[in-house]
Design a protein around this motif. Structure first.
Motif, short mmCIF file in Angstrom:
data_model
loop_
_atom_site.label_atom_id
_atom_site.label_comp_id
_atom_site.label_asym_id
_atom_site.label_seq_id
_atom_site.Cartn_x
_atom_site.Cartn_y
_atom_site.Cartn_z
N THR A 51 0.23 -1.46 0.17
CA THR A 51 0.44 0.02 -0.13
C THR A 51 0.99 1.58 0.12
OG1 THR A 51 0.17 0.36 2.52
CG2 THR A 51 -1.41 -1.57 0.85
N VAL A 79 -1.06 -4.34 -11.32
CA VAL A 79 -1.67 -3.69 -10.20
C VAL A 79 -0.68 -4.79 -9.46
CG1 VAL A 79 -3.86 -3.55 -10.62
CG2 VAL A 79 -2.95 -6.13 -10.04
N GLU A 102 -11.05 -1.24 -11.74
CA GLU A 102 -12.41 -0.22 -10.74
C GLU A 102 -13.15 -1.62 -9.85
OE1 GLU A 102 -15.80 2.20 -11.41
OE2 GLU A 102 -15.23 1.49 -13.04
N GLN A 105 -10.15 -2.07 -7.44
CA GLN A 105 -9.70 -0.54 -5.78
C GLN A 105 -10.57 0.01 -5.34
OE1 GLN A 105 -7.84 2.38 -8.91
NE2 GLN A 105 -6.39 0.83 -7.87
N PRO A 129 -6.48 1.62 -0.99
CA PRO A 129 -6.65 0.20 -2.90
C PRO A 129 -5.89 -0.24 -2.94
CG PRO A 129 -6.83 2.86 -3.01
CD PRO A 129 -6.38 2.52 -1.38
N LEU A 131 -3.46 -1.27 -5.34
CA LEU A 131 -2.73 0.07 -6.31
C LEU A 131 -2.06 -0.63 -7.46
CD1 LEU A 131 0.33 1.47 -3.73
CD2 LEU A 131 -1.82 2.89 -4.05
N SER A 132 -2.12 0.20 -8.64
CA SER A 132 -1.71 -0.08 -9.88
C SER A 132 -0.01 0.42 -9.72
CB SER A 132 -2.46 0.76 -11.45
OG SER A 132 -2.32 2.18 -11.14
N GLU A 135 -0.55 3.97 -10.77
CA GLU A 135 -0.08 4.80 -9.93
C GLU A 135 1.20 4.98 -8.82
OE1 GLU A 135 -4.43 4.63 -8.18
OE2 GLU A 135 -3.50 3.20 -7.60
#
Length: 290
Positions: A51, A79, A102, A105, A129, A131-132, A135
């Protein structure tokens, strides 16, 4: 003006860019000659694994690499998630690859940590959430280095191509910011075919039994990888030996050991001249190496 001179500025630019890329990769390999502190799924001993809080803690501590497992969502997004299934570290169930980004997350990947480790619980972890990878790269950019695993490639067809595309998009390979590891030799060879200059590490698992280690097989790994990632313990028993480390290094392989959380074990492996350690507590390891 002679025809070839019209292209000279472009040629100078291309040459300069190529030289810069080479220098960045050379610097990465130079840095790997020093001991590496690899934050296992971030500082996952103090925050939920994979995370943003775990990654930020590790980054602030000064860890050399942020380690993450990479998989594909059902709609093809990369991810950061370790398990093949969701239930251990989220409030979801089923295989991660069965859900689009979607949906993934919307899951809570932090509350489980508060329940498992009440002494480290933090209200800010609730609702974190998945994470991709995009991101992660947008958050830390080239201020960090990344140690990524192609996780369960049999369950993630197309993972290697998608990963190389993402690494190229963010110029992580050319700038010497990434290593990719896998237990799958086939996955590593696929990555090598896609991008020959991508640094690779072959993950190994040493079992807790009396079978002699096939140290000669280490020589084959040098054909495609710069090192091996290997476990220190199995079933609470120390299975790695100083001789294994020395033999691998004799073959020209770096030895990065996982996952080592007690300072006594860390010091043992430092004394054995391991090239780096994966740890959930990078701050503990940094106390011994700085």
């Amino acid at each position: 003006m002679p025809h070839f001179l019209r292209h000279l500025p472009w040629l100078i630019l291309v040459t300069a860019t190529a030289n810069a890329d080479t220098e960045a990769l050379e610097q990465q390999y130079t840095d790997l000659e020093s001991f590496q502190v690899i934050a296992h799924r971030g500082a996952s001993g103090n925050a939920p694994e994979s995370t943003l809080p775990a990654l930020e803690l590790a980054h602030r501590s000064g860890a050399d690499y942020l380690e993450l497992d990479i998989q594909l969502s059902a709609d093809g997004h990369l991810v950061a998630f370790h398990d093949r299934e969701l239930q251990r570290t989220s409030n979801g169930e089923g295989r991660i690859n069965d859900f689009d980004l979607e949906t993934l997350q919307q899951l809570d990947t932090g509350s489980w940590f508060n329940a498992a480790y009440p002494d480290k619980a933090n209200e800010g972890f609730v609702g974190l959430p998945i994470l991709s990878l995009e991101e992660v790269f947008k958050r830390f950019g080239h201020d960090a280095r990344y140690y990524l695993e192609t996780k369960a490639p049999d369950q993630n067809p197309g993972l290697e191509a998608a990963l190389v595309d993402m690494l190229e998009r963010f110029e992580m390979i050319a700038d010497g910011r990434v290593i990719v590891q896998s237990f799958s030799r086939e996955s590593l060879l696929a990555l090598r075919d896609l991008r020959a200059d991508l640094p690779l590490v072959q993950l190994l698992w040493l079992p807790a039994d009396d079978m002699p280690l096939d140290l000669e097989a280490l020589g084959d790994i040098t054909d495609y990888a710069l090192g091996v990632g290997v476990n220190f313990r199995a079933d609470e028993e120390i299975v790695l030996t100083e001789n294994f480390i020395e033999t691998a290094q004799t073959h020209g392989l770096k030895v990065h050991v996982y996952t080592v959380n007690e300072q006594e074990d860390m010091q043992t492996l430092i004394d054995w001249r391991a090239d780096g350690l994966f740890t959930d507590y990078p701050e503990r390891l940094l106390e011994l190496t700085e």
